[in-house]
Design a protein around this motif. Structure first.
Motif, PDB file in Angstrom:
ATOM      1  N   LEU A   1      -0.971   8.031  -4.441  1.00 31.46           N
ATOM      2  CA  LEU A   1      -1.368   6.742  -3.886  1.00 31.46           C
ATOM      3  C   LEU A   1      -0.317   6.315  -2.870  1.00 31.46           C
ATOM      4  CD1 LEU A   1      -3.437   4.445  -4.153  1.00 31.46           C
ATOM      5  CD2 LEU A   1      -2.041   3.502  -6.001  1.00 31.46           C
TER       6      LEU A   1
ATOM      7  N   SER B   1      -2.416  -2.594  -6.392  1.00 35.05           N
ATOM      8  CA  SER B   1      -2.979  -1.304  -6.794  1.00 35.05           C
ATOM      9  C   SER B   1      -3.312  -1.308  -8.278  1.00 35.05           C
ATOM     10  CB  SER B   1      -2.005  -0.163  -6.497  1.00 35.05           C
ATOM     11  OG  SER B   1      -0.807  -0.334  -7.211  1.00 35.05           O
TER      12      SER B   1
ATOM     13  N   THR C   1       0.847   9.525 -11.774  1.00 38.07           N
ATOM     14  CA  THR C   1       0.394   9.056 -10.462  1.00 38.07           C
ATOM     15  C   THR C   1       1.630   8.859  -9.608  1.00 38.07           C
ATOM     16  OG1 THR C   1      -1.624   7.953 -11.235  1.00 38.07           O
ATOM     17  CG2 THR C   1      -0.643   7.151  -9.179  1.00 38.07           C
TER      18      THR C   1
END
Lengths: 113, 110
Positions: free
Chosen positions: B11, B19, B104
């Motif tokens: 991301l 987010s 992530t």
């Protein structure tokens, strides 16, 4: 300060040598854990100990050994039988084994030359 | 064993953006933690959240255990939020073992 310490921060080993990674905690936690992290991956459990003088194998125990002679100490030995020992090793502890938050030490980066 | 899937894998955000990171798991859990791994490798505890909602400053997390997912919200992102975010779960066995997702990787650009 209360916390988990690991030493050394960096460790270099020649093939065929055993090395021992130190993990100490002064949090009075019963449970301690060793995890391994490979680049770009999550952590995997090597060994865990729920109480002094007791420990159990995790998912990737082959080539590793541990001891738990004192509540505050849980050293990990990487033996020559470990095929791919180069990795980042993290130690963790929790008050009790289950349903409790785990806290991690700063880690040891092991490189086999 | 329990499977843990995190999304998205990567991301990139502009500073100030919001987010949402997601963690799906395949079985009932007794423990769920969110961590931020800094550039030096240290795992920073963000939330211990096997169920419910918690907030800590710009971060908040929600776990819906019955539907087997957890969400981590980051609002007004800062460059210092960059790094890898891990979700880890503990199953019903009495070992305390945490099963980690793949993480992530978040990059916040100034």
């Amino acid at each position: 300060d209360g916390g988990i310490t690991q030493s050394p921060k960096y460790l270099f080993r020649k093939e065929g040598q055993n090395v021992t990674l130190s993990c100490e905690q002064n949090l009075n936690h019963d449970a301690m854990y060793w995890y391994r992290q490979d680049p770009g991956q999550g952590l995997r459990l090597i060994y865990y100990s729920q109480i002094v003088n007791d420990f159990q194998k995790g998912d990737i125990a082959e080539g590793y050994s541990v001891s738990r002679e004192k509540k505050e100490s849980f050293p990990l030995t990487v033996t020559s039988a470990q095929k791919n020992p180069t990795a980042f090793y993290l130690c963790a502890s929790s008050i009790e084994p289950n349903m409790n938050e785990q806290f991690f030490g700063p880690g040891t980066r092991l490189t086999v030359l | 064993g329990i499977q843990v899937e995190q999304s998205p894998p990567d991301l990139i955000l502009q500073e100030g953006a919001n987010s949402t990171l997601r963690c799906n798991f395949s079985d009932s859990v007794n423990n769920l933690q969110w961590f931020h791994q800094n550039p030096w490798g240290q795992l920073i505890n963000l939330f211990y959240i096997p169920s419910g909602t918690k907030q800590n400053g710009r971060l908040s997390a929600t776990t819906v255990a019955t539907e087997r997912y957890s969400l981590l919200y980051i609002s007004s992102s800062q460059t210092t939020d960059s790094g890898v975010y891990f979700c880890a779960v503990g199953g019903s066995s009495n070992t305390g073992k945490l099963i980690f997702g793949q993480g992530t990787t978040l990059q916040v650009k100034p």
